[in-house]
Design an enzyme around this catalytic site. Structure first.
Site, PDB file in Angstrom:
ATOM      1  N   ASP A   2       0.828  -1.203   0.000  1.00 52.72           N
ATOM      2  CA  ASP A   2       0.000   0.000   0.000  1.00 52.72           C
ATOM      3  C   ASP A   2       0.866   1.259   0.000  1.00 52.72           C
ATOM      4  O   ASP A   2       1.947   1.275   0.589  1.00 52.72           O
ATOM      5  CB  ASP A   2      -0.897  -0.024   1.247  1.00 52.72           C
ATOM      6  N   HIS A  19       2.826   3.336  -9.003  1.00 53.70           N
ATOM      7  CA  HIS A  19       2.700   1.890  -9.241  1.00 53.70           C
ATOM      8  C   HIS A  19       3.952   1.352  -9.948  1.00 53.70           C
ATOM      9  O   HIS A  19       4.423   0.256  -9.654  1.00 53.70           O
ATOM     10  CB  HIS A  19       1.457   1.589 -10.079  1.00 53.70           C
ATOM     11  N   LEU A 113      12.053 -20.410  -3.833  1.00 55.33           N
ATOM     12  CA  LEU A 113      11.077 -19.493  -3.215  1.00 55.33           C
ATOM     13  C   LEU A 113       9.741 -19.663  -3.925  1.00 55.33           C
ATOM     14  O   LEU A 113       9.675 -19.659  -5.157  1.00 55.33           O
ATOM     15  CB  LEU A 113      11.570 -18.039  -3.389  1.00 55.33           C
ATOM     16  N   LEU A 177      -6.920  -5.200   7.083  1.00 60.01           N
ATOM     17  CA  LEU A 177      -6.574  -6.392   6.310  1.00 60.01           C
ATOM     18  C   LEU A 177      -7.001  -6.292   4.845  1.00 60.01           C
ATOM     19  O   LEU A 177      -6.407  -6.929   3.975  1.00 60.01           O
ATOM     20  CB  LEU A 177      -7.255  -7.598   6.984  1.00 60.01           C
TER      21      LEU A 177
HETATM   22  C1  FPP Z   1      -2.066  -0.024  -3.251  1.00 63.06           C
HETATM   23  O1  FPP Z   1      -1.550   1.284  -3.148  1.00 63.06           O
HETATM   24  C2  FPP Z   1      -1.394  -0.718  -4.336  1.00 63.06           C
HETATM   25  C3  FPP Z   1      -2.034  -1.314  -5.377  1.00 63.06           C
HETATM   26  C4  FPP Z   1      -3.498  -1.340  -5.502  1.00 63.06           C
HETATM   27  C5  FPP Z   1      -1.289  -1.934  -6.480  1.00 63.06           C
HETATM   28  C6  FPP Z   1      -0.014  -2.622  -6.141  1.00 63.06           C
HETATM   29  C7  FPP Z   1       0.672  -2.910  -7.419  1.00 63.06           C
HETATM   30  C8  FPP Z   1       1.990  -2.852  -7.656  1.00 63.06           C
HETATM   31  C9  FPP Z   1       2.993  -2.603  -6.611  1.00 63.06           C
HETATM   32  C10 FPP Z   1       2.518  -3.036  -9.042  1.00 63.06           C
HETATM   33  C11 FPP Z   1       2.144  -4.287  -9.752  1.00 63.06           C
HETATM   34  C12 FPP Z   1       2.571  -5.531  -9.031  1.00 63.06           C
HETATM   35  C13 FPP Z   1       3.220  -6.584  -9.577  1.00 63.06           C
HETATM   36  C14 FPP Z   1       3.461  -7.808  -8.778  1.00 63.06           C
HETATM   37  C15 FPP Z   1       3.723  -6.563 -10.951  1.00 63.06           C
HETATM   38  P1  FPP Z   1      -2.449   2.512  -3.544  1.00 63.06           P
HETATM   39  O2  FPP Z   1      -2.252   2.797  -4.987  1.00 63.06           O
HETATM   40  O3  FPP Z   1      -3.857   2.273  -3.138  1.00 63.06           O
HETATM   41  O4  FPP Z   1      -1.795   3.653  -2.709  1.00 63.06           O
HETATM   42  P2  FPP Z   1      -2.538   4.846  -1.955  1.00 63.06           P
HETATM   43  O5  FPP Z   1      -3.341   4.214  -0.842  1.00 63.06           O
HETATM   44  O6  FPP Z   1      -1.408   5.677  -1.440  1.00 63.06           O
HETATM   45  O7  FPP Z   1      -3.386   5.575  -2.940  1.00 63.06           O
END
Ligand code: FPP
Length: 230
Positions: A2, A19, A113, A177
């Site tokens: 997150d 991202h 892994l 969670l």
């Molecule tokens: C939550 O942070 C994160 C996500 C919904 C996406 C996570 C995806 C990646 C790290 C990239 C793709 C992953 C792989 C394995 C290739 P948020 O965007 O909701 O952050 P915020 O709460 O600060 O807005």
């Protein structure tokens, strides 16, 4: 994982930038997990609820997932990483389904892994799908539903054959969670870190492991004799 959006906003950049940086943190984390002797790692990449984000952000996230599998699969395989994608595959586009199958097939004999990527994943959805499988099996075999065991439910989940997580880490300071491994995390330890996901690296992982090592796990019982302070 997150905090990508906030990390990007703090730099005056669009969410997609966060991202993209998040994928770099994924690479670092997978490497660090291997080095630290972790045998099972699950990354929550896209939840079943994330489809409600703006279409451009969903496109960005799906694009990063495609890119990650196409670009990193060979290196992951060379490092002995076995990939499994958790989540609901119904309705996913054929190209994503093809990539998932390729990643799982090519890496299936690797043992260093086990890397789970939770994609189009929701804990409740996973449990619903497992119950549907069990209900159909019990009905077909004329069995008594009172015989359903915890082991059978575990084996009907996307994580079948894997141990429950010892430790769940959430970045960005949020303390919830969010539909992650609701069944499997029954006795997991939780560590909530203040860092945004793109800043996560081996030292943050080590901090979380140190915190985990200081916990006393009792599984509803009493402390083991060695944990009792005299
Ligand atoms: C939550 O942070 C994160 C996500 C919904 C996406 C996570 C995806 C990646 C790290 C990239 C793709 C992953 C792989 C394995 C290739 P948020 O965007 O909701 O952050 P915020 O709460 O600060 O807005």
């Amino acid at each position: 994982m997150d905090g990508n959006g906030r990390w990007a906003a703090a730099r005056g950049r669009p969410r997609g930038f966060g991202h993209k940086a998040g994928v770099e943190a994924v690479r670092k984390t997978v490497r660090a997990a291997g080095e630290l002797g972790i045998r099972h790692l699950t990354l929550y990449a896209f939840s079943s609820e994330n489809w409600s984000r703006p279409p451009s952000e969903v496109r960005d996230l799906l694009g990063l997932m495609r890119l990650f599998i196409t670009r990193d699969l060979a290196e992951l395989c060379a490092n002995g990483v076995c990939i499994r994608i958790l989540g609901n595959r119904e309705g996913l586009s054929p190209d994503i389904l093809g990539l998932i199958e390729t990643a799982e097939t090519k890496s299936r004999h690797n043992t260093a892994l086990n890397l789970n990527i939770a994609f189009n994943y929701g804990g409740r959805d996973e449990i619903c799908r497992a119950f549907a499988v069990l209900a159909a099996r019990y009905a077909a075999e004329g069995r008594d539903p009172n015989d359903i065991s915890e082991v059978e439910i575990s084996e009907a989940l996307d994580t079948a054959g894997q141990p429950d997580p010892d430790l769940v880490i959430r970045t960005s300071g949020e303390i919830r969670l969010s539909n992650f491994m609701l069944w499997q995390a029954a006795y997991s330890e939780f560590v909530f870190l203040p860092c945004m996901w793109p800043d996560f690296d081996r030292s943050w992982l080590q901090k979380a492991l140190d915190e985990y090592s200081s916990r006393s796990r009792r599984y509803g019982g009493v402390p083991a004799a060695k944990d009792v302070a005299l």
